[in-house]
Each structure stands twice: as C-alpha cells, then as structure tokens.
Scaffold this motif. Structure first.
Motif, short mmCIF file in Angstrom:
data_model
loop_
_atom_site.label_atom_id
_atom_site.label_comp_id
_atom_site.label_asym_id
_atom_site.label_seq_id
_atom_site.Cartn_x
_atom_site.Cartn_y
_atom_site.Cartn_z
N LEU A 1 43.92 55.40 38.13
CA LEU A 1 44.84 55.62 39.10
C LEU A 1 44.94 54.51 39.88
N PHE A 2 44.21 53.36 39.86
CA PHE A 2 44.75 52.01 40.20
C PHE A 2 45.80 51.62 39.65
N ALA B 1 44.48 37.15 43.67
CA ALA B 1 45.76 37.41 43.44
C ALA B 1 46.48 37.56 44.82
N LEU B 2 45.69 37.96 46.07
CA LEU B 2 46.06 38.10 47.25
C LEU B 2 46.30 36.70 47.81
N GLU B 3 45.34 35.57 47.39
CA GLU B 3 45.60 34.37 47.96
C GLU B 3 46.80 33.54 47.33
N LYS B 4 47.21 33.94 46.09
CA LYS B 4 48.55 33.40 45.55
C LYS B 4 49.88 33.49 46.42
N ASN B 5 49.73 34.61 47.18
CA ASN B 5 50.86 34.84 48.09
C ASN B 5 52.23 35.02 47.28
N GLU B 6 52.08 35.64 46.12
CA GLU B 6 53.34 35.92 45.67
C GLU B 6 53.75 37.48 45.68
N LEU B 7 53.04 38.21 46.30
CA LEU B 7 53.19 39.70 46.29
C LEU B 7 54.15 40.04 47.61
N GLU B 8 54.93 41.04 47.61
CA GLU B 8 55.46 41.76 48.41
C GLU B 8 54.63 42.28 49.43
N ALA B 9 54.85 42.80 50.71
CA ALA B 9 54.07 43.37 51.59
C ALA B 9 53.32 44.77 51.09
N SER B 10 54.21 45.53 50.59
CA SER B 10 54.06 46.76 49.97
C SER B 10 52.84 46.55 48.90
N GLN B 11 53.03 45.50 48.11
CA GLN B 11 52.25 45.26 47.01
C GLN B 11 50.84 44.66 47.54
N VAL B 12 50.78 43.87 48.37
CA VAL B 12 49.65 43.07 49.28
C VAL B 12 49.02 44.40 49.73
N ALA B 13 49.80 45.47 50.46
CA ALA B 13 49.03 46.71 50.79
C ALA B 13 48.27 47.39 49.81
N GLN C 1 51.33 49.71 38.00
CA GLN C 1 52.57 49.69 37.10
C GLN C 1 53.54 50.03 37.88
N ASP C 2 53.47 51.11 39.10
CA ASP C 2 54.66 51.54 39.60
C ASP C 2 55.03 50.15 40.53
N GLU C 3 54.38 49.39 41.01
CA GLU C 3 54.88 48.16 41.77
C GLU C 3 55.84 47.38 40.82
N ILE C 4 55.19 47.22 39.50
CA ILE C 4 55.87 46.27 38.52
C ILE C 4 57.19 47.09 38.32
N ASN C 5 56.97 48.29 38.16
CA ASN C 5 58.53 48.99 37.74
C ASN C 5 59.48 48.86 38.87
N LYS C 6 58.92 48.81 39.87
CA LYS C 6 59.87 48.60 41.26
C LYS C 6 60.54 47.27 41.24
N GLU D 1 62.05 33.91 39.26
CA GLU D 1 60.80 33.03 39.23
C GLU D 1 59.71 33.96 40.01
N THR D 2 59.96 34.29 41.20
CA THR D 2 58.87 34.85 41.98
C THR D 2 58.52 36.46 41.38
N THR D 3 59.70 37.02 40.87
CA THR D 3 59.45 38.23 40.33
C THR D 3 58.56 38.13 39.24
N LYS D 4 58.61 37.25 38.43
CA LYS D 4 58.02 36.87 37.15
C LYS D 4 56.58 36.56 37.46
N GLU D 5 56.36 35.85 38.62
CA GLU D 5 55.12 35.33 39.15
C GLU D 5 54.28 36.67 39.54
N ALA D 6 55.04 37.61 40.71
CA ALA D 6 54.49 38.74 40.76
C ALA D 6 54.13 39.84 39.72
#
Length: 152
Positions: free
Chosen positions: A54-55, A118-130, A60-65, A6-11
């Motif tokens: 580039l963004f 997207a940042l306020e949702k708090n669904e992303l991992e630290a690397s994604q937030v960065a 996309q790389d983060e989604i693939n991870k 579920e959290t992966t799907k949200e992210a």
C-alpha cells in the motif's frame, strides 16, 4: 516548492528510492512469513508485507502527480540498503524465528534510515513530506512491535 525539471527529477529519484526499499521490505516480510512457525508472527509479517504494498501505491501516486511514469520505478541507487533485505533471505533458510526477527529488524532499520534521508534532502513537496512522514511513523511503530516479539 516550485518544481523545475531538475527538482522534479530529484523528487522522483528520492521517491523511487523509497519504493525500492519498500519492495525489498514487502518481499522480505513475505519470505519471513513463509519461514516462521508461529501462526501469529506469520500473520503479522503478511500484514506488514501488505502494508508495504500500500505504501508503494501511495508513493507511485505522488510520482504520477509529478507527471512521471512509475512503470520503471524501484531501481534507485540504493547500494547497501537494497542488499539488506536480500541478505535477510539467506538467514531464513534455517527457519530460526529469532534469526528471522533479527533480520526483519535490520531491514526496518535500513528502511527508517532511507526514509529519514529522503526527508532531510528537502526535495519533496508538502503533500509528499506528509505521506513519507506518515509511512516513516508506521515503519518505526512496526520496528517497535517486531523488537517486542524478540523479547517474548
């Protein structure tokens, strides 16, 4: 953050929403570059379009991870935000540089709003937030540069 299905799907959904607004921005800047007379502004707009591309790759790389495919990404439920850049295209037809700059400002403001949500949702991992935070900062700087063109 431990990712469940579920959290992966949200992210992934959040990241795909960002890809969608970035795609709009990339197209918006490409169109803007085609319709401005100033070679300097044209170059800037093409640079912003490349930056958005580039963004997209970074996200996309983060989604693939997360183990998800990005083949179908970019179709998030953006509603009005998605239409912002589309509406911008119609304002280019007159070739009025100020109208084009105003349209780009509107598009960037929509992107910034989407990024902040997207940042306020708090669904992303630290690397994604960065990555999202870094991109947001660059988009905010781009907005400042575009607003400065309006004054010159």
């Amino acid at each position: 953050m431990i990712h469940t299905d579920e959290t992966t799907k949200e992210a992934v959904s959040t990241l795909e929403g960002l890809i969608s607004i970035l795609e709009d921005g990339k197209l918006g800047y490409t169109n803007a570059a085609e319709h401005v007379d100033s070679p300097a502004i044209k170059t800037d707009f093409l640079d912003y379009a490349r930056e958005r591309a580039l963004f997209i790759v970074e996200i996309q790389d983060e989604i693939n991870k997360l183990g998800k495919s990005t083949d179908t990404s970019g179709g998030g439920p953006l509603g009005a935000l998605h239409r912002t850049w589309i509406d911008i295209k119609s304002s280019f037809t007159g070739g009025d540089t100020e109208a084009i700059i105003n349209a780009c400002i509107t598009g960037e403001e929509a992107a910034i709003e989407k990024y902040k949500m997207a940042l306020e949702k708090n669904e992303l991992e630290a690397s994604q937030v960065a990555i999202v935070s870094k991109q947001l900062n660059i988009i905010e700087n781009t907005l400042t540069k575009i607003k400065a063109k309006k004054l010159s």
